[in-house]
Design an enzyme around this catalytic site. Sequence first.
Site, PDB file in Angstrom:
ATOM      1  N   HIS A 138     -16.468  13.517   0.299  1.00 18.10           N
ATOM      2  CA  HIS A 138     -16.723  12.936  -1.025  1.00 18.10           C
ATOM      3  C   HIS A 138     -17.514  13.861  -1.938  1.00 18.10           C
ATOM      4  O   HIS A 138     -18.134  13.409  -2.897  1.00 18.10           O
ATOM      5  CB  HIS A 138     -17.439  11.580  -0.874  1.00 18.10           C
ATOM      6  CG  HIS A 138     -16.558  10.515  -0.278  1.00 18.10           C
ATOM      7  ND1 HIS A 138     -17.028   9.318   0.184  1.00 18.10           N
ATOM      8  CD2 HIS A 138     -15.221  10.487  -0.078  1.00 18.10           C
ATOM      9  CE1 HIS A 138     -16.020   8.586   0.662  1.00 18.10           C
ATOM     10  NE2 HIS A 138     -14.916   9.283   0.519  1.00 18.10           N
TER      11      HIS A 138
ATOM     12  N   CYS B 108     -16.553  26.722 -24.782  1.00 18.38           N
ATOM     13  CA  CYS B 108     -16.364  25.407 -24.162  1.00 18.38           C
ATOM     14  C   CYS B 108     -17.641  24.582 -24.293  1.00 18.38           C
ATOM     15  O   CYS B 108     -18.728  25.069 -24.053  1.00 18.38           O
ATOM     16  CB  CYS B 108     -16.021  25.577 -22.683  1.00 18.38           C
ATOM     17  SG  CYS B 108     -15.627  24.013 -21.863  1.00 18.38           S
TER      18      CYS B 108
ATOM     19  N   GLU C  14     -25.410  -2.715  12.344  1.00 17.17           N
ATOM     20  CA  GLU C  14     -24.681  -3.992  12.278  1.00 17.17           C
ATOM     21  C   GLU C  14     -23.224  -3.795  12.671  1.00 17.17           C
ATOM     22  O   GLU C  14     -22.705  -2.691  12.597  1.00 17.17           O
ATOM     23  CB  GLU C  14     -24.704  -4.526  10.842  1.00 17.17           C
ATOM     24  CG  GLU C  14     -26.050  -5.029  10.416  1.00 17.17           C
ATOM     25  CD  GLU C  14     -26.148  -5.128   8.900  1.00 17.17           C
ATOM     26  OE1 GLU C  14     -25.111  -5.399   8.267  1.00 17.17           O
ATOM     27  OE2 GLU C  14     -27.255  -4.924   8.388  1.00 17.17           O
TER      28      GLU C  14
ATOM     29  N   CYS D  19     -17.360  21.485 -14.976  1.00 16.57           N
ATOM     30  CA  CYS D  19     -17.023  21.099 -16.341  1.00 16.57           C
ATOM     31  C   CYS D  19     -15.688  20.359 -16.353  1.00 16.57           C
ATOM     32  O   CYS D  19     -14.705  20.847 -15.788  1.00 16.57           O
ATOM     33  CB  CYS D  19     -16.957  22.353 -17.214  1.00 16.57           C
ATOM     34  SG  CYS D  19     -16.200  22.048 -18.821  1.00 16.57           S
TER      35      CYS D  19
ATOM     36  N   GLY E 166     -23.100   5.005  11.018  1.00 13.21           N
ATOM     37  CA  GLY E 166     -23.742   4.557   9.777  1.00 13.21           C
ATOM     38  C   GLY E 166     -22.795   4.448   8.606  1.00 13.21           C
ATOM     39  O   GLY E 166     -23.146   4.783   7.480  1.00 13.21           O
TER      40      GLY E 166
ATOM     41  N   CYS F  66     -20.976  22.206 -21.101  1.00 16.73           N
ATOM     42  CA  CYS F  66     -20.596  23.510 -20.580  1.00 16.73           C
ATOM     43  C   CYS F  66     -21.023  24.627 -21.543  1.00 16.73           C
ATOM     44  O   CYS F  66     -20.855  24.506 -22.751  1.00 16.73           O
ATOM     45  CB  CYS F  66     -19.083  23.546 -20.383  1.00 16.73           C
ATOM     46  SG  CYS F  66     -18.470  25.052 -19.614  1.00 16.73           S
TER      47      CYS F  66
ATOM     48  N   CYS G  48     -13.040  22.821 -18.545  1.00 17.38           N
ATOM     49  CA  CYS G  48     -12.537  24.125 -18.070  1.00 17.38           C
ATOM     50  C   CYS G  48     -12.704  24.315 -16.566  1.00 17.38           C
ATOM     51  O   CYS G  48     -12.243  25.307 -16.010  1.00 17.38           O
ATOM     52  CB  CYS G  48     -13.220  25.274 -18.823  1.00 17.38           C
ATOM     53  SG  CYS G  48     -14.926  25.561 -18.318  1.00 17.38           S
TER      54      CYS G  48
HETATM   55  P1  NAD Z   1     -22.395   1.939   3.081  1.00 25.70           P
HETATM   56  O1  NAD Z   1     -23.639   1.850   2.248  1.00 25.70           O
HETATM   57  O2  NAD Z   1     -21.222   1.154   2.701  1.00 25.70           O
HETATM   58  O3  NAD Z   1     -22.742   1.517   4.590  1.00 25.70           O
HETATM   59  C1  NAD Z   1     -23.870   1.976   5.284  1.00 25.70           C
HETATM   60  C2  NAD Z   1     -23.737   1.523   6.729  1.00 25.70           C
HETATM   61  O4  NAD Z   1     -24.801   2.078   7.474  1.00 25.70           O
HETATM   62  C3  NAD Z   1     -23.801  -0.001   6.933  1.00 25.70           C
HETATM   63  O5  NAD Z   1     -22.749  -0.392   7.787  1.00 25.70           O
HETATM   64  C4  NAD Z   1     -25.179  -0.214   7.606  1.00 25.70           C
HETATM   65  O6  NAD Z   1     -25.134  -1.298   8.519  1.00 25.70           O
HETATM   66  C5  NAD Z   1     -25.365   1.090   8.325  1.00 25.70           C
HETATM   67  N1  NAD Z   1     -26.755   1.517   8.524  1.00 25.70           N
HETATM   68  C6  NAD Z   1     -27.816   1.367   7.691  1.00 25.70           C
HETATM   69  N2  NAD Z   1     -28.895   1.973   8.198  1.00 25.70           N
HETATM   70  C7  NAD Z   1     -28.513   2.544   9.375  1.00 25.70           C
HETATM   71  C8  NAD Z   1     -29.176   3.343  10.353  1.00 25.70           C
HETATM   72  N3  NAD Z   1     -30.469   3.705  10.226  1.00 25.70           N
HETATM   73  N4  NAD Z   1     -28.466   3.753  11.436  1.00 25.70           N
HETATM   74  C9  NAD Z   1     -27.158   3.423  11.584  1.00 25.70           C
HETATM   75  N5  NAD Z   1     -26.480   2.666  10.688  1.00 25.70           N
HETATM   76  C10 NAD Z   1     -27.151   2.252   9.591  1.00 25.70           C
HETATM   77  O7  NAD Z   1     -22.065   3.476   3.170  1.00 25.70           O
HETATM   78  P2  NAD Z   1     -20.711   4.258   3.455  1.00 25.70           P
HETATM   79  O8  NAD Z   1     -19.954   3.600   4.551  1.00 25.70           O
HETATM   80  O9  NAD Z   1     -21.104   5.671   3.575  1.00 25.70           O
HETATM   81  O10 NAD Z   1     -19.783   4.089   2.171  1.00 25.70           O
HETATM   82  C11 NAD Z   1     -20.260   4.108   0.874  1.00 25.70           C
HETATM   83  C12 NAD Z   1     -19.874   5.281  -0.024  1.00 25.70           C
HETATM   84  O11 NAD Z   1     -21.052   5.582  -0.714  1.00 25.70           O
HETATM   85  C13 NAD Z   1     -19.466   6.563   0.616  1.00 25.70           C
HETATM   86  O12 NAD Z   1     -18.268   6.884   0.040  1.00 25.70           O
HETATM   87  C14 NAD Z   1     -20.531   7.605   0.214  1.00 25.70           C
HETATM   88  O13 NAD Z   1     -19.912   8.699  -0.434  1.00 25.70           O
HETATM   89  C15 NAD Z   1     -21.379   6.942  -0.778  1.00 25.70           C
HETATM   90  N6  NAD Z   1     -22.858   7.026  -0.583  1.00 25.70           N
HETATM   91  C16 NAD Z   1     -23.438   8.194  -0.180  1.00 25.70           C
HETATM   92  C17 NAD Z   1     -24.809   8.253   0.031  1.00 25.70           C
HETATM   93  C18 NAD Z   1     -25.437   9.532   0.490  1.00 25.70           C
HETATM   94  O14 NAD Z   1     -24.929  10.606   0.192  1.00 25.70           O
HETATM   95  N7  NAD Z   1     -26.530   9.466   1.259  1.00 25.70           N
HETATM   96  C19 NAD Z   1     -25.598   7.125  -0.183  1.00 25.70           C
HETATM   97  C20 NAD Z   1     -24.972   5.954  -0.607  1.00 25.70           C
HETATM   98  C21 NAD Z   1     -23.596   5.929  -0.778  1.00 25.70           C
HETATM   99 ZN    ZN Z   2     -16.248  24.241 -19.671  1.00 26.65          ZN
END
Ligand code: NAD
Ligand code: ZN
Length: 252
Positions: free
Chosen positions: A120, A154, A219, A128, A191, A149, A131
């Site tokens: 992701h 641009c 969970e 940008c 997670g 940019c 461009c």
């Molecule tokens: P989500 O928030 O949907 O789910 C998080 C999951 O982690 C839940 O199932 C929860 O039960 C579990 N969880 C929480 N704490 C935990 C721990 N300490 N240990 C183990 N499990 C734990 O996140 P997702 O499934 O990554 O999907 C959401 C989207 O959001 C993704 O596409 C991601 O790109 C983006 N996102 C990224 C970040 C980041 O970069 N840190 C933060 C939030 C969301």
């Molecule tokens: Zn540009």
Amino acid sequence: MSTHIPDVLLARLLTAQRVTAFTGAGISAESGVPTFRGNEGLWKKFKPEELANLSAFMKNPDLVWEWYQARRTIIGTVQPNDGHRALVEMEVLFPSCTVITQNVDNLHRRAGSRNIVELHGNIERNYCLSCGATYDGTDLPHTAGVPRCTRSGCTGLIRPDVVWFGEMLPEDEWEGAVRASATADVFFSIGTSAVVYPAASLPLTAKQQGAFLVEINTERTPLTPSADLFLQGVSGEVLPAIVHAVRERRTP
Ligand code: NAD
Ligand code: ZN
């Protein structure tokens, strides 16, 4: 180590050639990065889905940029945790180990993992819209709102290099993720709420191709019924316990 690691997993790991870890926001929760689906994921009462999409950005680029800046500030002040570090150790323990992450927070890289597929994108990178010129966090023009940019002629809007809702995943990364899933002997889903497709299909691809599928989450999720093993707990404890157990068995 309090987490018990079942023999069925240890037996698989002791002969595994390829181990793949698929991570979501939960692995960074113990570092202090909010997940999307908990209440703490809300920012100024907006849901992430309302901000992380192109039409929200085109309608109000300053607002969306401000949200990303707020997230970058959090990410800049936190550190990788024991879960990230355990995955770095797995690169040493197994002949081949890949981390596929949905996270954009750069924490796997900062922890020291080298074989990472960023499905992701990465919040530290930007580009940008007009461009395509790329900007990392340090060479961004300083402005109150969304930066523009500065390449010759641009003035396009600069956006974070992350995959927004409704956008395609980067092709190379997706192919790398499918390959690392389809060839895994043991596949960890860690997670992640396992609801954001197509990424959420990777654990099932792995299982269909013969991997032993392990889920680590605080969970149950929609993936849990398909897992060969569900280890309930925080990844910062469960992953180090796995590494510890493999090391103990390997050293006579
Ligand atoms: P989500 O928030 O949907 O789910 C998080 C999951 O982690 C839940 O199932 C929860 O039960 C579990 N969880 C929480 N704490 C935990 C721990 N300490 N240990 C183990 N499990 C734990 O996140 P997702 O499934 O990554 O999907 C959401 C989207 O959001 C993704 O596409 C991601 O790109 C983006 N996102 C990224 C970040 C980041 O970069 N840190 C933060 C939030 C969301
Ligand atoms: Zn540009």
